[in-house]
Design an enzyme around this catalytic site. Structure first.
Site, PDB file in Angstrom:
ATOM      1  CG  MET A  66      -2.060  -1.110   1.129  1.00 36.86           C
ATOM      2  SD  MET A  66      -3.303  -0.785  -0.178  1.00 36.86           S
ATOM      3  CE  MET A  66      -3.750   0.617   0.477  1.00 36.86           C
ATOM      4  NE  ARG A  67       6.859   2.397   2.359  1.00 39.48           N
ATOM      5  CZ  ARG A  67       7.226   1.445   2.705  1.00 39.48           C
ATOM      6  NH1 ARG A  67       7.368   0.407   1.711  1.00 39.48           N
ATOM      7  NH2 ARG A  67       7.466   1.177   3.894  1.00 39.48           N
TER       8      ARG A  67
END
Length: 670
Positions: A274-275
């Site tokens: 999800m970065r």
């Protein structure tokens, strides 16, 4: 202090300048990785950025640059009295590739800690970079253990120094900027993902722009101060715009429509974790603030994707970074949900040269497949040596799919560059003993130190519970870890290997070994032989993807000058030993063992092979012989080399022969 080249005087490189400015507006974006060929103003632009950063307020006398409004409660120089502060320019700290661990994180005085119980701490580069810029030139060449420390500090916003139970912690929040030349090797995926944005830079091919670059550089070299003064107004304007964008940033609204576009884009390009979503959101917000707007538009999301996603789509070192802009535009249009984001979401307010970083869906340097292979006649083996492109040469065959290989290692105990292949004496790893320190003490062996100091306590007048420790008592821990090696591939590309199916399997095996070399932090080289001679297709380098490109374009055909290939490989190792004497080589010969062409080709090949055995060079022969009748020539070659032979099937890690194969096992058994 020398006058830096003005940031606004950099010609072109729009994407690079935009990415750096966005991080200056919002350090939470997560830094920039600048990839590109040498001589493209990468370092110049990064160093120029520091002059544009707003000044920071720091607690007076604090070596760790604490913010007077919210000082670090765990600061080693604290606690801080309120009120005393000073303003100074934001620092740009450079981390040298060859820096030690103590230089990066700081050093504890172990002798005082043991004898006096005092935490005497000398700050490192991470402390200097707090609330500023940490710049790593040639970041892809940084040692693994320094990369790990850098990752930890970047992720936690703090640096921890541990020495035998003595611990010091301090804040370390910085803008991480790295530059690299991909020809010298790729970054580990973990470090790649830590950089918020990435840009690809290249020298302009426009003569007028190149002329302007030279003109400005010559003027700067003649008188830096005068040249900088000419650009002072532009520099002041950009500095004021950064300050204004920082003030506007908290007011920027990231609506549900923009968030949906960000999530859909990351899902469409199958990025891990999800970065990427978080970085894209922060980048789009910074883009809006930089443009003076309080709403994030589709054009901001598009530009954020071009900067934040290309380096996160690499699945292995052979994948070219890039982003399919048509697919990006389709995704943004499909999930565009607000009127203010425009009709098609494909507006690009400030595209860089070539449409932005990674904008091409098929990079020019990508390996080209053999689309009409079935229409080409296969050449027979043997025959007279043919020049390149002659009748005896076949077009390159595609590589088979790579697989996980067995661990090939060099026997003995080395002391080369840090890596993950062969056993070596290292600064990190399991403790195997103790010795007196040569120079500064870095890893204390506590038990050995106590044992050395214990017999002298009465003579030193010890009266309390503490142990009286002198410098001569300290013992350095000796450790054993893993090193990276030079893996030199010697690949037979002659007519005897020219059957397309077999060459495809051979290339797949070499590609698998290259991937293994990347994961184990090796240097690689490639020597090929065919026709009448051998060629160094790739001198020793840390760039395994460059080796993969050379391998894909490798033609086949002609006779088999095995001796020439071995002699060329031996010469490459001799030269490399002078450049990097601590790095031990591993030679991987990929052949069926046949030798043709010239007088006594088999005898010449045997004499060439015995040179490797005489020098104690570790070697393995990948036997590519196929068919119902096998001559066993590759095994004979392995015996002459003093190494061992494995078949293509045995090279796989999941074969029944076992998981680990010592490349000199046959010689030790003999």
């Amino acid at each position: 202090m020398s006058t830096p080249f003005p940031f606004t005087a950099v010609v072109g490189q729009d994407d690079l300048r935009l990415a750096l400015l966005l991080n200056a507006v919002s350090p939470a974006v997560g830094g920039v990785l600048v990839r590109g060929e040498k001589g493209t103003a990468k370092s110049t632009a990064v160093r120029a950025l520091s002059a544009l950063m707003p000044e920071v307020d720091v607690v007076s006398g604090c070596r760790f640059s604490c913010d007077p409004d919210s000082p670090d409660p765990g600061c080693p120089d604290g606690p801080h009295a309120p009120g005393a502060f000073a303003s100074r320019p934001a620092r740009m700290v450079e981390l040298p590739v060859g820096a030690s661990e103590d230089r990066l994180v700081g050093a504890l005085d172990i002798e005082r800690a043991l004898a006096e119980g005092v935490k005497a701490f000398e700050p490192g580069l991470l402390a200097d970079a707090h609330r500023g810029i940490l710049y790593v030139d040639e970041v892809n060449l940084l040692h693994d253990h320094l990369v790990d420390l850098l990752l930890d500090a970047a992720a936690m916003g703090a640096s921890y120094v541990e020495r035998e139970g003595v611990s010091v912690r301090h804040a370390a929040r910085f803008l991480l900027v790295g530059t690299m030349n991909p020809e010298e090797g790729e970054l580990r995926p973990q470090l790649l993902d830590r950089f918020g944005l990435t840009v690809e830079v290249a020298a302009s091919r426009e003569p007028d722009q190149r002329v302007e670059v030279v003109r400005r550089r010559l003027a700067y070299d003649d008188d830096p101060a005068v040249f900088a003064a000419r650009w002072s107004d532009e520099e002041a304007a950009v500095r004021a715009r950064i300050v204004a964008a920082r003030e506007l940033l908290p007011s920027v609204r990231l609506g549900d429509g923009a968030l949906r576009q960000i999530a859909a884009t990351c899902a469409a390009f199958e990025v891990d974790g999800m970065r990427a979503d978080i970085v894209m959101a922060r980048t789009a917000t910074a883009l809006a603030a930089w443009a003076g707007r309080t709403d994030v538009l589709a054009e901001d999301v598009r530009q954020a994707a071009l900067l934040a996603l290309p380096h996160r789509r690499r699945r292995n070192p052979f994948d070219a970074p890039g982003l399919d802009e048509d697919k990006l535009d389709e995704t943004l249009e499909e999930f565009g949900g607000s009127d203010e984001q425009g009709e098609d979401g494909d507006d690009d307010p400030d595209p860089g040269p070539g449409g932005g970083p990674g904008g091409q869906s098929e990079p020019d340097d990508a390996p080209q497949g053999d689309g009409d292979a079935a229409a080409r006649p296969e050449a027979g083996e043997g025959g007279e040596p043919q020049p390149s492109g002659g009748a005896g040469e076949q077009s390159p065959a595609r590589s088979a799919e790579p697989f996980r290989t067995k661990v090939l290692s060099v026997p003995g105990l080395g002391q080369g560059a840090a890596g993950r292949r062969s056993r070596a004496r290292t600064e990190h790893g399991r403790t195997t003993g103790a010795r007196r320190p040569r120079g500064a003490l870095t890893k204390l062996h506590l038990a050995a130190t106590v044992q050395a100091a214990a017999p002298h306590q009465r003579a030193r007048g010890r009266s309390g519970p503490g142990l009286v420790v002198r410098r001569d008592d300290l013992r350095q821990a000796t450790r054993e870890g893993r090193e990276g090696n030079l893996v030199l591939f010697v690949v037979d590309a002659s007519g005897s290997m020219a059957a397309r199916q077999r060459m495809s399997a051979v290339k797949g095996a070499v590609l698998s070994l290259l991937l293994d070399a990347y994961q184990r932090r090796d240097k690689v080289g490639l020597v090929t032989f065919r026709g009448a001679a051998a060629d160094v297709a790739l001198p020793p380098t840390s760039s395994v993807d460059a080796a993969a490109v050379r391998l894909e374009s490798l033609p086949t055909g002609g006779r088999t000058p095995l001796a020439a290939g071995l002699l060329r490989a031996h010469e490459v190792l001799r030269v490399e030993r002078l450049r990097d004497p601590a790095r031990r080589p591993l030679v991987v010969v990929v052949t069926d063992g046949r030798a043709t062409g010239g007088p006594e080709p088999v005898a010449l090949a045997g004499r060439a092979a015995r040179l490797f055995a005489a020098d104690g060079i570790a070697s393995v022969v990948v036997d590519c012989e196929s068919g119902p009748v096998r001559l066993g020539l590759a095994g004979q070659l392995a015996g002459e080399l003093g190494g061992t032979a494995v078949t293509l099937d045995e090279l796989r890690a999941d074969s029944i022969a076992g998981l680990v194969k010592d490349v000199q096992g046959s010689r030790r058994a003999a």
